[in-house]
Design a protein around this motif. Structure first.
Motif, PDB file in Angstrom:
ATOM      1  N   ALA A 333     -18.288  42.531  11.155  1.00 30.15           N
ATOM      2  CA  ALA A 333     -19.503  41.770  10.854  1.00 30.15           C
ATOM      3  C   ALA A 333     -20.012  41.060  12.103  1.00 30.15           C
ATOM      4  N   PRO A 334     -21.343  40.985  12.284  1.00 25.23           N
ATOM      5  CA  PRO A 334     -21.900  40.312  13.462  1.00 25.23           C
ATOM      6  C   PRO A 334     -21.350  38.898  13.662  1.00 25.23           C
ATOM      7  N   MET A 335     -21.204  38.123  12.569  1.00 30.04           N
ATOM      8  CA  MET A 335     -20.703  36.765  12.715  1.00 30.04           C
ATOM      9  C   MET A 335     -19.266  36.767  13.209  1.00 30.04           C
ATOM     10  N   ASP A 336     -18.469  37.758  12.774  1.00 29.97           N
ATOM     11  CA  ASP A 336     -17.083  37.828  13.229  1.00 29.97           C
ATOM     12  C   ASP A 336     -17.005  38.175  14.710  1.00 29.97           C
ATOM     13  N   VAL A 337     -17.885  39.070  15.178  1.00 28.09           N
ATOM     14  CA  VAL A 337     -17.900  39.416  16.603  1.00 28.09           C
ATOM     15  C   VAL A 337     -18.223  38.192  17.436  1.00 28.09           C
ATOM     16  N   SER A 338     -19.293  37.486  17.059  1.00 31.38           N
ATOM     17  CA  SER A 338     -19.710  36.326  17.848  1.00 31.38           C
ATOM     18  C   SER A 338     -18.673  35.206  17.782  1.00 31.38           C
ATOM     19  N   THR A 339     -18.034  35.027  16.615  1.00 31.46           N
ATOM     20  CA  THR A 339     -17.037  33.963  16.476  1.00 31.46           C
ATOM     21  C   THR A 339     -15.775  34.279  17.265  1.00 31.46           C
ATOM     22  N   LEU A 340     -15.286  35.514  17.155  1.00 30.00           N
ATOM     23  CA  LEU A 340     -14.046  35.889  17.827  1.00 30.00           C
ATOM     24  C   LEU A 340     -14.179  35.757  19.344  1.00 30.00           C
ATOM     25  N   PHE A 341     -15.186  36.434  19.917  1.00 28.56           N
ATOM     26  CA  PHE A 341     -15.339  36.406  21.369  1.00 28.56           C
ATOM     27  C   PHE A 341     -15.838  35.044  21.850  1.00 28.56           C
ATOM     28  N   GLY A 342     -16.699  34.388  21.053  1.00 30.05           N
ATOM     29  CA  GLY A 342     -17.207  33.075  21.452  1.00 30.05           C
ATOM     30  C   GLY A 342     -16.099  32.050  21.542  1.00 30.05           C
ATOM     31  N   ASN A 343     -15.224  31.994  20.526  1.00 29.78           N
ATOM     32  CA  ASN A 343     -14.112  31.046  20.546  1.00 29.78           C
ATOM     33  C   ASN A 343     -13.147  31.334  21.687  1.00 29.78           C
ATOM     34  N   ALA A 344     -12.800  32.623  21.851  1.00 26.26           N
ATOM     35  CA  ALA A 344     -11.834  32.977  22.896  1.00 26.26           C
ATOM     36  C   ALA A 344     -12.356  32.616  24.280  1.00 26.26           C
ATOM     37  N   LEU A 345     -13.621  32.909  24.553  1.00 31.19           N
ATOM     38  CA  LEU A 345     -14.177  32.620  25.871  1.00 31.19           C
ATOM     39  C   LEU A 345     -14.419  31.128  26.063  1.00 31.19           C
ATOM     40  N   ASP A 346     -14.796  30.435  25.010  1.00 33.10           N
ATOM     41  CA  ASP A 346     -14.944  28.974  25.120  1.00 33.10           C
ATOM     42  C   ASP A 346     -13.623  28.321  25.501  1.00 33.10           C
ATOM     43  N   ASN A 347     -12.532  28.769  24.878  1.00 30.48           N
ATOM     44  CA  ASN A 347     -11.212  28.220  25.212  1.00 30.48           C
ATOM     45  C   ASN A 347     -10.841  28.517  26.662  1.00 30.48           C
ATOM     46  N   ALA A 348     -11.141  29.749  27.111  1.00 32.36           N
ATOM     47  CA  ALA A 348     -10.819  30.124  28.492  1.00 32.36           C
ATOM     48  C   ALA A 348     -11.640  29.310  29.489  1.00 32.36           C
ATOM     49  N   ILE A 349     -12.924  29.147  29.207  1.00 31.16           N
ATOM     50  CA  ILE A 349     -13.791  28.364  30.100  1.00 31.16           C
ATOM     51  C   ILE A 349     -13.331  26.919  30.158  1.00 31.16           C
ATOM     52  N   GLU A 350     -12.951  26.366  28.998  1.00 26.57           N
ATOM     53  CA  GLU A 350     -12.484  24.979  28.955  1.00 26.57           C
ATOM     54  C   GLU A 350     -11.231  24.809  29.804  1.00 26.57           C
ATOM     55  N   ALA A 351     -10.315  25.787  29.747  1.00 31.92           N
ATOM     56  CA  ALA A 351      -9.089  25.708  30.543  1.00 31.92           C
ATOM     57  C   ALA A 351      -9.397  25.800  32.036  1.00 31.92           C
ATOM     58  N   LEU A 352     -10.354  26.643  32.397  1.00 31.31           N
ATOM     59  CA  LEU A 352     -10.658  26.857  33.817  1.00 31.31           C
ATOM     60  C   LEU A 352     -11.452  25.708  34.420  1.00 31.31           C
ATOM     61  N   ARG A 353     -12.061  24.878  33.608  1.00 25.48           N
ATOM     62  CA  ARG A 353     -12.751  23.697  34.140  1.00 25.48           C
ATOM     63  C   ARG A 353     -11.755  22.739  34.795  1.00 25.48           C
ATOM     64  N   LYS A 354     -10.469  22.861  34.431  1.00 28.62           N
ATOM     65  CA  LYS A 354      -9.434  21.994  34.994  1.00 28.62           C
ATOM     66  C   LYS A 354      -8.757  22.617  36.214  1.00 28.62           C
ATOM     67  N   VAL A 355      -9.142  23.836  36.558  1.00 24.08           N
ATOM     68  CA  VAL A 355      -8.565  24.524  37.724  1.00 24.08           C
ATOM     69  C   VAL A 355      -9.432  24.225  38.940  1.00 24.08           C
ATOM     70  N   LYS A 356      -8.832  23.672  39.986  1.00 24.10           N
ATOM     71  CA  LYS A 356      -9.599  23.254  41.164  1.00 24.10           C
ATOM     72  C   LYS A 356      -9.843  24.392  42.143  1.00 24.10           C
ATOM     73  N   GLU A 357      -8.876  25.319  42.298  1.00 20.86           N
ATOM     74  CA  GLU A 357      -9.008  26.376  43.312  1.00 20.86           C
ATOM     75  C   GLU A 357     -10.045  27.408  42.868  1.00 20.86           C
ATOM     76  N   PRO A 358     -11.121  27.621  43.643  1.00 24.35           N
ATOM     77  CA  PRO A 358     -12.177  28.558  43.240  1.00 24.35           C
ATOM     78  C   PRO A 358     -11.669  29.982  43.035  1.00 24.35           C
ATOM     79  N   ASP A 359     -10.708  30.430  43.861  1.00 22.13           N
ATOM     80  CA  ASP A 359     -10.247  31.810  43.757  1.00 22.13           C
ATOM     81  C   ASP A 359      -9.361  32.045  42.540  1.00 22.13           C
ATOM     82  N   ARG A 360      -8.991  30.981  41.811  1.00 26.01           N
ATOM     83  CA  ARG A 360      -8.175  31.137  40.611  1.00 26.01           C
ATOM     84  C   ARG A 360      -8.953  30.890  39.322  1.00 26.01           C
ATOM     85  N   ARG A 361     -10.222  30.632  39.459  1.00 25.64           N
ATOM     86  CA  ARG A 361     -11.064  30.408  38.275  1.00 25.64           C
ATOM     87  C   ARG A 361     -11.515  31.779  37.752  1.00 25.64           C
TER      88      ARG A 361
END
Length: 455
Positions: A333-361
């Motif tokens: 379902a379209p909502m499941d696609v957007s929810t699954l990938f949206g949540n996963a990428l939001d979590n990854a982006i949130e974690a990388l905001r705490k990473v200082k080294e540019p080459d590890r983001r």
């Protein structure tokens, strides 16, 4: 005028048996909360705890009957200390388990003594082999049944019981204890018995009712928690879907704007001095190209989600790489696609905001087929410590400032995976976090289970 005369009175439950039943009640509920407490810590507390309960019970037996309530309070305090020291729970959660353990202890002791008194032949001692076998069967059997019944209520979540529920559990325990022992205080009440076996029957029945009431209370609390969790997952899913719809409109508008600007830049370039303006125009064209670029995976919903997250990553200085065959999501379902990938990428982006080294983001996304399964793998670098809960779930490190939606990203992904008969795994290795979703295919598409068609 009241009387305490009981016909054919049975002897009191031996102090040793009472201590063992109280210890057993603590053991059952400590085992029910499962992996949230260390087995070594539990053993280190329970072994001396049994000895303390035995000493307290025998010491209470030397006191005048007027101190009976005080001695019971002391035994309950020992049970509470055992639960708190062995589990490390908060004060309210420990009190909630104590109420349940105490009622179970009363039930086990009363049931065993009633059966033992009825079945033991005259002249046979308490410690005859047959009596000891009955003791093991009743205490072990009832304890095992209680653990089997209760572990489902405590297996998935921390008790975290509201204060009102703790108060109600305490009231049920106190009323159960008072009513089950009323006949020992006075036989001249409408609720008292006057015959030994009859009194123990009343006591056992009242204790069983008290245990049933506490079980029903916990079942209701568990169902309320599950309903609230599903409501939060549902809200998170709709939030992701609304974001997808807004992103789709924005991307379409930016795509049209970028297309027009590219033509205008080309026209301006032909009229300007290339040596003086080339660099400025190249930078402008690169910026326009970045906003005009869109992913083309073969799934239009995934294209919008990935394009939106890619733009966010670009603004945050995060490198997002993706190898994905969006056609593999056919049937989701379209909502499941957007929810699954949206949540996963939001979590990854949130974690990388705490990473200082540019080459590890870095974020890596892969969507591919392996046999009859669709594999979704999203990996990101991280530096902050992860908050793992006792049941293997990943807890949020965010504060609840947005209506309680934080903390349900992984649960929402797991919920969607289960809907399509799949599963997710979480792994960490050398500061890399990996989320893997495995979904079975039927034919050439994914099919949700009929019973889980909606959140």
């Amino acid at each position: 005028m009241t009387t305490t005369h009981i016909l054919n009175a049975l002897p009191d439950i031996p102090r040793l048996y009472t201590a063992i039943s109280e210890w057993l009640g603590c053991l059952v509920y400590l085992l029910a909360i499962g992996s949230r407490t260390s087995r070594l810590r539990m053993a280190a507390v329970l072994l001396p705890g049994l000895a303390v309960l035995v000493v307290v019970q025998y010491w209470a037996g030397t006191l005048p009957i007027a101190f009976w309530i005080i001695s019971m309070c002391l035994a309950v305090a020992c049970m509470y200390a055992i639960i708190m020291l062995a589990s490390g729970l908060g004060a309210l959660d420990g009190a909630y388990l104590l109420a349940r353990a105490f009622v179970l202890a009363e039930l086990v002791a009363s049931l065993h003594w009633q059966l033992d008194s009825f079945m033991r032949p005259a002249g046979h001692g308490l410690y005859d082999p047959a009596s000891l076998i009955l003791l093991v069967l009743i205490y072990g059997g009832v304890g095992l049944l209680a653990w089997v019944a209760e572990r489902r209520n405590f297996a998935d979540t921390q008790p975290s019981v509201p204060g009102r529920s703790v108060f109600m559990a305490a009231v049920i325990a106190v009323v159960t204890f008072a009513m089950s022992n009323l006949s020992f205080v006075s036989t001249n009440t409408p609720f008292s018995g006057r015959v030994g076996l009859e009194i123990f029957y009343i006591r056992t029945l009242v204790d069983l009712c008290g245990f049933a009431m506490l079980y029903a209370q916990q079942e209701q609390l568990r169902e309320s928690h599950t309903s609230a969790e599903l409501a939060s997952i549902n809200a998170r899913a709709y939030s992701q879907h609304r974001e997808y719809m807004r992103s789709k409109e924005n991307l379409e508008a930016m795509g049209r704007l970028a297309h027009d600007l590219k033509h205008q830049i080309a026209a301006l370039r032909s009229q300007m001095d290339p040596e003086r303006k080339s660099q400025d125009f190249e930078e402008l064209e690169a910026a326009v190209g970045r906003y005009g670029a869109q992913q083309h995976t073969g799934n239009p919903i995934l294209d919008v989600v990935m394009s939106t997250k890619e733009r966010i990553c670009s603004e945050e200085g995060i490198t997002l790489t993706m190898v994905a065959d969006g056609s593999l999501l056919e049937g989701m379902a379209p909502m499941d696609v957007s929810t699954l990938f949206g949540n996963a990428l939001d979590n990854a982006i949130e974690a990388l905001r705490k990473v200082k080294e540019p080459d590890r983001r870095l974020i890596k996304v892969a969507l591919y087929a392996r046999g009859q399964f669709v594999v979704i793998r999203i990996e990101n670098y991280f530096t902050s410590p992860l908050n793992w809960k006792g049941n293997g779930e990943l807890a949020t490190t965010k504060t609840r400032t947005d209506g309680g939606l934080h903390g349900y990203g992984v649960k929402s992904i797991r919920h969607i995976a289960h809907r399509y008969q799949g599963e997710i795994t979480l792994r960490t290795e050398h500061h890399w976090f990996s989320l893997c979703v495995l979904l079975p295919r039927e034919g050439d598409q994914l099919k949700p289970m009929a019973a889980s068609a909606t959140l």
